[in-house]
Scaffold this active site. Sequence first.
Site, mmCIF file in Angstrom:
data_model
loop_
_atom_site.group_PDB
_atom_site.id
_atom_site.type_symbol
_atom_site.label_atom_id
_atom_site.label_comp_id
_atom_site.label_asym_id
_atom_site.label_seq_id
_atom_site.Cartn_x
_atom_site.Cartn_y
_atom_site.Cartn_z
ATOM 1 N N LYS A 82 -12.899 40.029 66.657
ATOM 2 C CA LYS A 82 -13.353 38.643 66.692
ATOM 3 C C LYS A 82 -12.394 37.854 67.566
ATOM 4 C CE LYS A 82 -15.392 38.665 62.065
ATOM 5 N NZ LYS A 82 -15.379 38.046 60.723
ATOM 6 N N HIS A 85 -9.793 32.590 66.717
ATOM 7 C CA HIS A 85 -10.306 31.251 66.441
ATOM 8 C C HIS A 85 -9.165 30.256 66.343
ATOM 9 C CE1 HIS A 85 -12.336 27.976 64.267
ATOM 10 N NE2 HIS A 85 -13.447 28.453 64.802
ATOM 11 N N HIS A 88 -6.802 30.127 63.422
ATOM 12 C CA HIS A 88 -5.688 31.058 63.260
ATOM 13 C C HIS A 88 -4.360 30.474 63.735
ATOM 14 C CE1 HIS A 88 -8.907 34.306 63.288
ATOM 15 N NE2 HIS A 88 -8.229 34.547 62.188
#
Length: 493
Positions: A82, A85, A88
């Site tokens: 992923k 983002h 994070h």
Amino acid sequence: MPWKSLLKLPDFGLFRQTADFRLSVSTLRINGILPSRGDVQVQAENLATQVRCHKLATKSHISFDIALIRVFACCSSPNIAKKFHAGHLRSTIIGNFIANLKQTLGNNVIRMNYLGDWGMQFGLLGAGFGQFGSEEKLKQNPLQHLFEVYVRMNKEAEHNEDMKQAARDFFKQLEQHESQAVSLWQQFRQITVDEYQHIYKRLGVHFDIYSGESFHQDQAQEVVQQLQSQGLLKTSEKGTGVVDLSPAGDMNSVCTVLRSDGTTLYITRSCIFVFLKTDKSQVNHFNQLFQILLVMGHSWADRCQHVPFGLVQGMSTRTGEVVFLEDVLDEARARMLHNMSQAKTTKEMDNPEDTAEKVGISALLVQDFRGPLLSDYRFDWDRMLQAQGDTGVFLQYTHARLCRSVLKYCYATTFDPSLLLEQTSMTILQHLLRYDEVLYQSAQDLQPKHLVNFLLKLCHLTASAHRELLVKGSPPDVAQVEKKLHQHAILNN
């Protein structure tokens, strides 16, 4: 100690093959420290208990580590496959701050990135790639394509039972180490780590170890077996494996550790390695985790520490869309570069983009660290990048100004502190003397706000000193004293 170079867990011996000390029980008997008679094995076990030793090497020796000075600092912990983002950001920089703080205070810190690289998400991704994946797109933009495949598969699985079952089947293949599934998983993992390392470099973050849930998948089954042998694993009405955590033992509070098909969950794998920081929504998860470890007989679980933090609200670009972390860093650099080009006081520089990158990231850090970690805060681009006020831009500006002015006017005379007669001098010196106290306070509650606010106040004090304690044009001995005072301020910035 420069501020930019600025957790407590026992060492479980996961990555080290030798202990800090090895103590001979026979030697202690010979020297009269232990009774010369009696069972050596029993004496070794008793002594190991007294020193809280976590491993017994032989029947006549004990081995133990200095757990108080070896610290595992686990930062970031994103999920593989992923994109990184923006959410994070907090877990990464908080973990890095704690690691830097503990290292500054003399601890031997092991920086670990404990990746979310196992679980049902890979069932979705593996099965999804077979359905929607493209090798060509994977080469062109690997992590973006994996993210798109995962999102599409996850959406399909919500309404399609066949897709959902395909995901379950793929994850079961992973847990059974089937070669094709493992090979695809390894490829996805490496793609993600390579991408993340680029982001970490921009943030000034590094890791000694890249670990993760996958490293401990086999031990997760050992945890299940231990729970079974101790009579702690129960079967729910749905066929899942649960641990009863209710004080009365009436199953009012249970924690699920196995799916009905026998595959493990996140919390099962967490029992193998405990990490420290996640957002506050996972407080219950860690409370259950520590309780499971305690009922399993692991006394060190009560010394494990969870550092929760609040959420960042309103983090978006000019278009108003929620963004990934790399987009946030790019936006900070672009906005800072624009501000620098508009400011009349900006000096010419060789690499303005690099300067804008560093100042922009400093602004991100200071905005995040100014308040209590547990508090949510609203992201504000304009306030964050202001040159005036308590911002990272102001901090970096003060540092640069001090370096430029102090290094320009150097004198060789001896430093004489008795010449510091102005109240401004006394105020700065008194503030600098609080540095050790501030570090200790931050180490006690693991809150960066103490250090950040100390530095911001120092910036305001040095701005006053710049106006009142002149180096240029002063007598050499006075100028030297004032220069030394400014240098102390630089070192603490």
